[in-house]
Design an enzyme around this catalytic site. Structure first.
Site, PDB file in Angstrom:
ATOM      1  N   PRO A   2       0.780  -1.220   0.000  1.00  0.00           N
ATOM      2  CA  PRO A   2       0.000   0.000   0.000  1.00  0.00           C
ATOM      3  C   PRO A   2       0.817   1.279   0.000  1.00  0.00           C
ATOM      4  O   PRO A   2       1.113   1.837   1.034  1.00  0.00           O
ATOM      5  CB  PRO A   2      -0.862  -0.119   1.259  1.00  0.00           C
ATOM      6  CG  PRO A   2      -0.183  -1.114   2.115  1.00  0.00           C
ATOM      7  CD  PRO A   2       0.756  -1.898   1.281  1.00  0.00           C
ATOM      8  N   GLU A   3       1.205   1.727  -1.177  1.00  0.00           N
ATOM      9  CA  GLU A   3       1.679   3.092  -1.351  1.00  0.00           C
ATOM     10  C   GLU A   3       0.551   3.826  -2.069  1.00  0.00           C
ATOM     11  O   GLU A   3      -0.552   3.293  -2.183  1.00  0.00           O
ATOM     12  CB  GLU A   3       2.985   3.106  -2.160  1.00  0.00           C
ATOM     13  CG  GLU A   3       4.130   2.414  -1.418  1.00  0.00           C
ATOM     14  CD  GLU A   3       5.442   2.418  -2.196  1.00  0.00           C
ATOM     15  OE1 GLU A   3       5.718   3.406  -2.882  1.00  0.00           O
ATOM     16  OE2 GLU A   3       6.170   1.430  -2.115  1.00  0.00           O
TER      17      GLU A   3
END
Length: 285
Positions: A2-3
């Site tokens: 999760p960026e």
DNA sequence: ATTTATGTTTACAG
DNA sequence: CCTGTAAACATAAA
């Protein structure tokens, strides 16, 4: 992973499935994962879901907001009678029976619809906030890299952090929001800039190159659904598409995609594993 | 069987 | 003000 692109993808997909639905029950399996009161969320509808930095923001019908930070291994998994929509860290929980040993919070949405918050390492969290608290929380974050960050802003900011390595600078959420380890490495490779270059040494042209490449790569990643997967319960193997476009991240020991003859190396910068081509990205002198 | 690395952020020591 | 390290925790790989 999760960026920014992954969180964006999750926000878009969950919004479609969850907007308008009422939370009818809450089951907190790990108390540290949830900060808030049950009455803050139960009995209230989800109005909308959007992303800011790497954080998911759920707007509720009672005027409160529910924020999720997935950190390293958090996942949100929506399940109903026919579908499973998942986002976050890629592991087998995507297809596993739910809840399981990594499930920290369960949101009952009625009619056999459930939202699971899974987080193996328990770093992630869900916090209920008022609008004022949300505003306060985000004041510490730098601007979004989409649309492109202003070059003079970056240069001004770099003036105060002269001796920071450029990679560390790009990942600093106080400087820019949403760029993490993967996209920092990819942006610097595309810009042909060594991750250890000091920000004080970068030219105007190089700053422009960084901002352009960050924008281009993040947009591409969003268009590929990041590394987030969305499919039906039984459909294994349908991955988010961005892995196929990563040039250096986790490609240690492989030939440089620019066919320059170099081999991708892994070093540590700012305490994080860093991948680059020693031939295309020249060591600072 | 130990050690090491992992996508993130914060706190704290120097 | 700055920078580097550890820590929150679990798991797989070396």
């Amino acid at each position: 992973m999760p960026e920014l692109p992954e969180v964006e993808t999750i926000a878009i997909q969950l919004h479609v499935s969850l907007a308008g639905k009422k939370i009818v029950g809450l089951n907190v399996l790990n108390p540290k994962s949830f900060v808030g009161k049950e009455t803050d969320v139960v009995g209230h509808k989800i109005i909308s879901i959007h992303r800011r930095a790497k954080v998911l923001v759920f707007e509720l019908s009672n005027g409160k907001f529910m924020l999720f930070h997935l950190k390293m291994t958090g996942q949100l998994i929506y399940v109903d009678n026919s579908r499973r929509i998942v986002g976050g860290h890629a592991d087998h929980d995507w297809h596993a029976v739910l809840p399981n040993q990594h499930t920290r919070i369960i949101f009952d949405l009625g009619k056999d619809q459930t939202l699971f918050f899974n987080d193996m390492r328990k770093f992630g969290w869900c916090k209920v906030m008022t609008i004022a608290e949300v505003g306060e929380y985000f004041t510490k974050y730098g601007p979004e890299p989409l649309p492109k960050v202003d070059i003079s802003y970056l240069e001004t900011r770099a003036l105060r952090m002269k001796s920071s390595a450029i990679k560390k600078f790009l990942m600093d959420q106080n400087v820019i929001s949403g760029i993490g380890n993967i996209y920092a490495d990819e942006t610097l490779f595309a810009s042909r800039i060594h991750p250890k270059r000091l920000v004080s040494s970068l030219t105007d042209a190089e700053w422009k190159c960084i901002a352009d490449n960050a924008e281009r790569i993040l947009k591409l990643a969003i268009s590929k659904g990041g590394t987030t997967d969305s499919d039906y319960v039984n459909a294994y193997g349908k991955k988010g598409g961005m892995q196929d476009y990563l040039a250096v991240y986790h490609h240690t020991g492989e030939p440089c995609p620019n066919k320059c003859g170099g081999v991708i190396e892994r070093i540590v910068v700012g305490g994080r594993g860093t991948h680059f081509c020693p031939s295309c990205q020249k060591e600072p002198s």
